[in-house]
Write an enzyme that holds these catalytic residues in place. Sequence first.
Site, mmCIF file in Angstrom:
data_model
loop_
_atom_site.group_PDB
_atom_site.id
_atom_site.type_symbol
_atom_site.label_atom_id
_atom_site.label_comp_id
_atom_site.label_asym_id
_atom_site.label_seq_id
_atom_site.Cartn_x
_atom_site.Cartn_y
_atom_site.Cartn_z
ATOM 1 N N ASP A 68 43.574 78.212 73.155
ATOM 2 C CA ASP A 68 42.637 79.326 73.069
ATOM 3 C C ASP A 68 42.458 79.821 74.503
ATOM 4 O O ASP A 68 42.904 79.173 75.459
ATOM 5 C CB ASP A 68 41.313 78.839 72.473
ATOM 6 C CG ASP A 68 40.255 79.920 72.440
ATOM 7 O OD1 ASP A 68 40.586 81.082 72.134
ATOM 8 O OD2 ASP A 68 39.086 79.615 72.746
ATOM 9 N N ASP A 70 39.264 82.007 76.035
ATOM 10 C CA ASP A 70 37.898 81.969 76.559
ATOM 11 C C ASP A 70 37.235 80.631 76.277
ATOM 12 O O ASP A 70 37.142 80.193 75.138
ATOM 13 C CB ASP A 70 37.077 83.102 75.949
ATOM 14 C CG ASP A 70 37.677 84.464 76.253
ATOM 15 O OD1 ASP A 70 37.922 84.748 77.428
ATOM 16 O OD2 ASP A 70 37.920 85.227 75.296
ATOM 17 N N GLY A 111 35.812 88.029 68.027
ATOM 18 C CA GLY A 111 36.276 89.371 68.391
ATOM 19 C C GLY A 111 35.180 90.206 69.014
ATOM 20 O O GLY A 111 34.045 90.252 68.523
ATOM 21 N N GLY A 112 35.495 90.885 70.123
ATOM 22 C CA GLY A 112 34.497 91.666 70.849
ATOM 23 C C GLY A 112 34.000 92.881 70.087
ATOM 24 O O GLY A 112 32.797 93.174 70.070
ATOM 25 N N GLU A 114 34.049 93.313 66.874
ATOM 26 C CA GLU A 114 33.290 92.785 65.741
ATOM 27 C C GLU A 114 31.915 92.287 66.190
ATOM 28 O O GLU A 114 30.911 92.441 65.470
ATOM 29 C CB GLU A 114 34.065 91.654 65.072
ATOM 30 C CG GLU A 114 35.362 92.092 64.408
ATOM 31 C CD GLU A 114 36.539 92.252 65.366
ATOM 32 O OE1 GLU A 114 37.636 92.573 64.903
ATOM 33 O OE2 GLU A 114 36.358 92.048 66.593
ATOM 34 N N ARG A 115 31.861 91.710 67.371
ATOM 35 C CA ARG A 115 30.608 91.184 67.921
ATOM 36 C C ARG A 115 29.624 92.311 68.182
ATOM 37 O O ARG A 115 28.433 92.222 67.844
ATOM 38 C CB ARG A 115 30.923 90.420 69.213
ATOM 39 C CG ARG A 115 29.871 89.428 69.649
ATOM 40 C CD ARG A 115 30.456 88.538 70.730
ATOM 41 N NE ARG A 115 31.526 87.706 70.203
ATOM 42 C CZ ARG A 115 32.615 87.335 70.883
ATOM 43 N NH1 ARG A 115 32.771 87.715 72.136
ATOM 44 N NH2 ARG A 115 33.532 86.590 70.300
ATOM 45 N N HIS A 148 34.753 98.917 73.875
ATOM 46 C CA HIS A 148 35.386 97.630 74.128
ATOM 47 C C HIS A 148 36.511 97.756 75.150
ATOM 48 O O HIS A 148 36.718 96.856 75.974
ATOM 49 C CB HIS A 148 35.914 97.033 72.826
ATOM 50 C CG HIS A 148 36.299 95.601 72.943
ATOM 51 N ND1 HIS A 148 37.605 95.168 72.880
ATOM 52 C CD2 HIS A 148 35.546 94.478 73.164
ATOM 53 C CE1 HIS A 148 37.643 93.861 73.031
ATOM 54 N NE2 HIS A 148 36.415 93.423 73.201
ATOM 55 N N SER A 190 40.222 87.542 71.647
ATOM 56 C CA SER A 190 39.879 88.526 72.666
ATOM 57 C C SER A 190 40.956 89.599 72.792
ATOM 58 O O SER A 190 42.081 89.454 72.314
ATOM 59 C CB SER A 190 39.680 87.845 74.019
ATOM 60 O OG SER A 190 38.518 87.058 74.015
#
Length: 309
Positions: A68, A70, A111-112, A114-115, A148, A190
């Site tokens: 992964d 992050d 996911g950014g 989605e966040r 994003h 990401s």
Amino acid sequence: MPLISALTSSAFRPGLAPALRRRETSRMSSNAARRSAMMRHRGGPRSRGPLGVQALRNFDYPEAILFDCDGVLCETERDGHRVTFNMTFKENGLDHDWDVDTYGELLKIGGGKERMTHYFNTVKDREPFKSQWPEDTEERRAWIKSMHLRKTDLFLQVVESGKLPLRPGVRRLVKEALDGGAKVAVCSTSNEKAVKGIVKTMLPEFADRIPVFAGDVVAKKKPAPDVYKLAATTLGVNPARCVVIEDTRIGLLAGKAAGMRVCVTKSIYSEDEDFDGADAVFDCIGDDGDERFGFEDLTTPGSFWQGDD
């Protein structure tokens, strides 16, 4: 000493205790018979010659190590992604600031984009979803995407500044895996550009040998297994012989659902998460002299695996 190291050493050191060789005779014979049957099935070996240690190494060692990004390669979440999300909000005149605890909760969403969408949906009485983008339309999704992309550019500036160092042991494990003949890749929810930037900036000597599977390369993000399945298919490796290095529960679930071994290295935000079902859990990988595990420990069976095949 991991079993494979003992076998490798006994093959070239006659002075090693004969008991070790006797103890492993039946196991080695069984493995040899299995390899012989496999070669007959595939049409026989490509060349004749004495049985080498490499054949045994390839039988036991992982075909791929899938990291992964992050929280695994580096601690990007608190001081990288969170900060640049807030910078992006400010640039766009939005009165939102994600503190450390709030962002920790938001990390449960993969996911950014989605966040951000999830968060704005929880505060619909405030802009931008109050009046600017009240409905879920293509235009709103395009606006989220543009936000994003700007956040990713700001994040890369932070990465390139050198303010986010690699976590302990990452460089060592990558080198050990590649030197051992395994493939290495990074699989992340990401943005692909951000992940490639991290690999290029922090692991420049290996970057051309580390493919990245990230962002919208798959429709369903973690905890769905799609990104890990895609990596295995693209790399041409058996999922059962892949080891995933993750730091969160959603990453753990994704790796296990893909049929892979999962080794967790806890990060700042994930220390208290439930990692039941992981094959091994550590605080980090560990640099030279302070190692928690190495590539030779990731054999099947291995030194740390909690489950059985």
